[in-house]
Design an enzyme around this catalytic site. Structure first.
Site, mmCIF file in Angstrom:
data_model
loop_
_atom_site.group_PDB
_atom_site.id
_atom_site.type_symbol
_atom_site.label_atom_id
_atom_site.label_comp_id
_atom_site.label_asym_id
_atom_site.label_seq_id
_atom_site.Cartn_x
_atom_site.Cartn_y
_atom_site.Cartn_z
ATOM 1 N N MET A 1 -21.989 -3.796 -9.854
ATOM 2 C CA MET A 1 -20.612 -3.390 -9.591
ATOM 3 C C MET A 1 -19.797 -4.488 -8.908
ATOM 4 O O MET A 1 -18.768 -4.209 -8.309
ATOM 5 C CB MET A 1 -20.637 -2.144 -8.690
ATOM 6 C CG MET A 1 -19.552 -1.142 -8.993
ATOM 7 S SD MET A 1 -19.608 -0.477 -10.677
ATOM 8 C CE MET A 1 -21.315 0.043 -10.798
ATOM 9 N N PRO A 2 -20.294 -5.738 -8.925
ATOM 10 C CA PRO A 2 -19.543 -6.782 -8.198
ATOM 11 C C PRO A 2 -18.150 -6.994 -8.788
ATOM 12 O O PRO A 2 -17.960 -6.935 -10.001
ATOM 13 C CB PRO A 2 -20.382 -8.044 -8.392
ATOM 14 C CG PRO A 2 -21.712 -7.591 -8.888
ATOM 15 C CD PRO A 2 -21.492 -6.294 -9.587
ATOM 16 N N MET A 3 -17.191 -7.217 -7.873
ATOM 17 C CA MET A 3 -15.830 -7.583 -8.257
ATOM 18 C C MET A 3 -15.589 -8.979 -7.724
ATOM 19 O O MET A 3 -15.773 -9.229 -6.525
ATOM 20 C CB MET A 3 -14.819 -6.668 -7.578
ATOM 21 C CG MET A 3 -14.538 -5.389 -8.311
ATOM 22 S SD MET A 3 -13.094 -4.614 -7.493
ATOM 23 C CE MET A 3 -13.499 -2.899 -7.794
#
Lengths: 61, 61, 61, 61, 61, 61
Positions: A1-3
């Site tokens: 889920m990294p942004m």
């Protein structure tokens, strides 16, 4: 889920952006063990008159 | 005192922005019990060549 | 594909966070015509010693 | 190593930006005891149609 | 001069962070043709009670 | 209406934060001609294991 957010000087070509997001996505997946579709990236183009170091704009010589 | 930032694709109308900030402000006040004037919102328009998912720019088919 | 960030004072309960993200998501969908699963939200808790207005920390009386 | 971001209404002159980054850099060094070259600043210009307070865009009268 | 920010769930090991910043730096240099010392990266750990998708916190089952 | 964000290494004292926000507010008002109460500042403390330059965490020797 990294942004991921990247701030960089304006003027990059579409091809450079394409390569950049592929590189950042692949590198993130290798490091964190996530799948590519979990990685979101937003690029921001900064003008030289809006970036400063040591109290001086990059737009100034 | 909440500060809200929204990143979204460019192309939204003024009317959509108007509705968005009213909805976000009202929803925040209902959830947190604050008054509307405490809520600041900044919208950011992102070009499709600057947003990527799964290593691919949204500008690319 | 909207990404929303909220900075707020620390101390909110889990129930308030739950309500907040539901309200923000629903309001965004109503305003922009997107589906809920397109909306990502990140909340950030700010200590009063890290927020200032008019040159004065909120931690200071 | 401080990184500073300033969001402000669009329309500032180059001279105002120049003064702003010098002031912010000098003030940061006085407060934190760092050297000017450690301070990075990015300015962001926000349109009045993208900033809201109390649920109302600054673009609206 | 690129500045990169990564928001990710908390719980990553020091070794994963080390690998991540090396990967992101190398990939950025390959894509943009800059040198590694020009790349700054800030990682931010997000708790599951502070990240939501589709109106639902990741902390909630 | 400027909003200022500062990312800095953790460990600053309350007195340093107090001085920093006063300096940044005063400098911003001098540069932009605004009033102090228009200036909002958020400070963010970054751990050395979360900040990297040249592909290397500041936590690493």
């Amino acid at each position: 889920m990294p942004m991921i957010r990247v701030e960089m000087f304006e003027g990059r070509t579409l091809e450079q952006r394409r390569t950049l997001v592929r590189e950042l996505t692949d590198g993130t997946c290798r490091a964190l063990g996530c799948t590519p579709d979990a990685v979101q990236i937003v690029l921001t183009d900064i003008k030289k008159e809006n970036w400063a170091e040591a109290g001086k704009l990059f737009a100034d010589p």
